[in-house]
Design a protein around this motif. Sequence first.
Motif, mmCIF file in Angstrom:
data_model
loop_
_atom_site.group_PDB
_atom_site.id
_atom_site.type_symbol
_atom_site.label_atom_id
_atom_site.label_comp_id
_atom_site.label_asym_id
_atom_site.label_seq_id
_atom_site.Cartn_x
_atom_site.Cartn_y
_atom_site.Cartn_z
ATOM 1 N N ALA A 55 -1.351 8.443 0.875
ATOM 2 C CA ALA A 55 -1.370 6.924 0.007
ATOM 3 C C ALA A 55 -3.118 6.823 1.520
ATOM 4 O O ALA A 55 -3.247 6.571 2.782
ATOM 5 C CB ALA A 55 -0.386 6.264 0.536
ATOM 6 N N THR A 56 -3.278 5.398 1.008
ATOM 7 C CA THR A 56 -4.214 5.116 1.507
ATOM 8 C C THR A 56 -3.801 3.737 2.468
ATOM 9 O O THR A 56 -2.781 2.765 1.785
ATOM 10 C CB THR A 56 -5.395 4.201 0.881
ATOM 11 O OG1 THR A 56 -5.091 3.094 -0.335
ATOM 12 C CG2 THR A 56 -5.984 5.018 -0.081
ATOM 13 N N PRO A 57 -4.402 3.502 3.208
ATOM 14 C CA PRO A 57 -4.510 2.122 4.032
ATOM 15 C C PRO A 57 -3.769 0.550 2.753
ATOM 16 O O PRO A 57 -2.872 0.675 3.410
ATOM 17 C CB PRO A 57 -4.899 1.723 4.991
ATOM 18 C CG PRO A 57 -5.704 2.872 5.217
ATOM 19 C CD PRO A 57 -5.545 3.810 4.154
ATOM 20 N N GLN A 58 -4.827 0.744 1.742
ATOM 21 C CA GLN A 58 -4.595 -0.465 1.342
ATOM 22 C C GLN A 58 -3.756 -0.021 0.570
ATOM 23 O O GLN A 58 -2.603 -0.954 0.148
ATOM 24 C CB GLN A 58 -5.937 -0.535 0.196
ATOM 25 C CG GLN A 58 -5.819 -1.765 -0.740
ATOM 26 C CD GLN A 58 -6.033 -3.196 0.054
ATOM 27 O OE1 GLN A 58 -6.839 -3.233 0.987
ATOM 28 N NE2 GLN A 58 -5.327 -3.759 -0.301
ATOM 29 N N ALA A 59 -3.140 1.659 -0.003
ATOM 30 C CA ALA A 59 -2.208 1.210 -1.256
ATOM 31 C C ALA A 59 -0.451 0.487 -0.157
ATOM 32 O O ALA A 59 0.256 -0.137 -0.699
ATOM 33 C CB ALA A 59 -2.337 2.604 -1.212
ATOM 34 N N ALA A 60 -0.717 1.116 1.110
ATOM 35 C CA ALA A 60 0.592 0.922 1.676
ATOM 36 C C ALA A 60 0.722 -0.824 2.214
ATOM 37 O O ALA A 60 1.922 -1.004 2.240
ATOM 38 C CB ALA A 60 0.755 1.760 3.387
ATOM 39 N N ALA A 120 2.152 -2.281 -0.773
ATOM 40 C CA ALA A 120 3.134 -1.606 -1.385
ATOM 41 C C ALA A 120 4.970 -2.801 -0.209
ATOM 42 O O ALA A 120 5.198 -3.289 -0.732
ATOM 43 C CB ALA A 120 3.532 -0.370 -0.757
ATOM 44 N N ALA A 121 4.505 -3.306 0.751
ATOM 45 C CA ALA A 121 4.146 -3.495 1.669
ATOM 46 C C ALA A 121 4.608 -5.000 1.579
ATOM 47 O O ALA A 121 5.511 -5.945 1.481
ATOM 48 C CB ALA A 121 3.676 -3.611 3.258
#
Length: 70
Positions: free
Chosen positions: A53-58, A61-62
């Motif tokens: 997962a990319t930081p942006q995807a994480a 999701a958060a």
Amino acid sequence: MPDPTTFADARAILAKYRIEPPAAVAAHLAAATEESPKPGDPAFARAEYVMIATPQAALEAAAAAARALA
């Protein structure tokens, strides 16, 4: 993951910003007996890393999880 930083790096940062660490921290950094494994260490010879997962995807999701709790 290999860690290219050292206890000397940490001491240099503290000195740069004129931060006086607690005595126990200063002693631990001065002893430098527990360095983390560095790049090229045999411990990583067979290691494989896969980014799932990319930081942006994480972050997205958060944010979605937080919205669901509101």
